[in-house]
Design a protein around this motif. Sequence first.
Motif, mmCIF file in Angstrom:
data_model
loop_
_atom_site.group_PDB
_atom_site.id
_atom_site.type_symbol
_atom_site.label_atom_id
_atom_site.label_comp_id
_atom_site.label_asym_id
_atom_site.label_seq_id
_atom_site.Cartn_x
_atom_site.Cartn_y
_atom_site.Cartn_z
ATOM 1 N N LYS A 160 0.828 -1.010 0.047
ATOM 2 C CA LYS A 160 -0.026 -0.041 0.213
ATOM 3 C C LYS A 160 0.898 1.269 0.104
ATOM 4 N N VAL A 161 0.669 2.109 -0.938
ATOM 5 C CA VAL A 161 1.192 3.561 -0.941
ATOM 6 C C VAL A 161 0.350 4.421 -0.705
ATOM 7 N N ALA A 162 0.610 5.113 0.277
ATOM 8 C CA ALA A 162 -0.393 6.205 0.728
ATOM 9 C C ALA A 162 0.341 7.690 0.858
ATOM 10 N N LYS A 163 -0.285 8.641 0.193
ATOM 11 C CA LYS A 163 0.280 9.983 0.798
ATOM 12 C C LYS A 163 0.031 10.549 2.051
ATOM 13 N N ARG A 164 0.995 11.308 2.526
ATOM 14 C CA ARG A 164 0.893 11.724 3.830
ATOM 15 C C ARG A 164 -0.511 12.201 4.186
ATOM 16 N N GLY A 165 -1.038 12.117 5.248
ATOM 17 C CA GLY A 165 -2.386 12.505 5.559
ATOM 18 C C GLY A 165 -3.483 11.719 5.145
ATOM 19 N N LEU A 199 -5.889 -1.823 6.717
ATOM 20 C CA LEU A 199 -5.209 -3.114 6.496
ATOM 21 C C LEU A 199 -6.082 -4.195 6.950
ATOM 22 N N ARG A 200 -6.163 -5.361 6.370
ATOM 23 C CA ARG A 200 -7.086 -6.340 6.355
ATOM 24 C C ARG A 200 -6.343 -7.619 7.013
ATOM 25 N N ASP A 240 5.055 6.191 9.710
ATOM 26 C CA ASP A 240 4.119 4.727 9.905
ATOM 27 C C ASP A 240 4.575 3.627 8.771
ATOM 28 N N SER A 241 5.463 4.340 7.732
ATOM 29 C CA SER A 241 5.972 3.367 6.829
ATOM 30 C C SER A 241 6.549 1.982 7.654
ATOM 31 N N ALA A 242 6.181 0.867 7.314
ATOM 32 C CA ALA A 242 6.599 -0.509 7.765
ATOM 33 C C ALA A 242 6.064 -1.471 7.297
ATOM 34 N N VAL A 243 6.114 -2.768 7.881
ATOM 35 C CA VAL A 243 5.581 -3.935 7.475
ATOM 36 C C VAL A 243 4.700 -4.165 8.591
ATOM 37 N N TYR A 244 3.431 -4.349 8.319
ATOM 38 C CA TYR A 244 2.486 -4.591 9.280
ATOM 39 C C TYR A 244 1.855 -6.063 9.322
ATOM 40 N N LEU A 254 3.489 -0.981 4.007
ATOM 41 C CA LEU A 254 2.909 0.302 3.954
ATOM 42 C C LEU A 254 4.273 1.192 3.642
ATOM 43 N N LEU A 255 4.017 1.955 2.676
ATOM 44 C CA LEU A 255 4.723 3.172 2.297
ATOM 45 C C LEU A 255 4.206 4.451 2.324
ATOM 46 N N VAL A 256 4.638 5.307 3.167
ATOM 47 C CA VAL A 256 3.883 6.670 3.165
ATOM 48 C C VAL A 256 4.703 7.977 2.428
ATOM 49 N N LEU A 257 4.233 8.597 1.428
ATOM 50 C CA LEU A 257 4.987 9.371 0.927
ATOM 51 C C LEU A 257 4.745 11.117 1.158
#
Lengths: 116, 114
Positions: A11-16, A21-22, A86-90, A113-116
Amino acid sequence: GAGVSQSPRYKVAKRGQDVALRCDPISGHVSLFWYQQALGQGPEFLTYFQNEAQLDKSGLPSDRFFAERPEGSVSTLKIQRTQQEDSAVYLCASSLGWGQGLQTQYFGPGTRLLVL
Amino acid sequence: AQTVTQSQPEMSVQEAETVTLSCTYDTSESDYYLFWYKQPPSRQMILVIRQEAYKQQNATENRFSVNFQKAAKSFSLKISDSQLGDAAMYFCAYRRGFDYKLSFGAGTTVTVRA
């Protein structure tokens, strides 16, 4: 099921942004765990469910993190207003129950999860 | 709080040879469990072996065995007859007796040379 499954795998997410996650645990497993694994590190405990009850959320890093397991099977970890840290593996894990011999935790493949 | 220390970030082993991964832990408890987990590049963590603290006999699972030294708080993993499929990150983990949380070390990356 055959094992613990997690989605999405990446999952790539923009900051904010908010993300969800399931985790689908092994069928019949009472206990469910969430861990956070930073790059190059070991997993760190986030939270624990026994059936639908969240018995321990001491590892959640902030109130932006929320987990639920409403029917005692599938669980969702939600992160609101994502930050770069928050970027990490969950990782999700489940175990059969409680007591001697029942507590081996079986892990899913994780969501990166990668937060850009 | 319990801490788990893996002092070897990386280990390399020739195929068919033996490699030993070290792990030390800190606890004041007498009832606890120790684990070694394997995490291949696909990231699915797999339990390799577990040891109950009250058992003096070292656990063995096929080519994997542990050397559990309770007084020294040491829990090393020996991989015998290493195979290419053994290449992975290996984590040592600790759990108190009837607790549920696992505490992990930082991991050791094992590479296997053909």
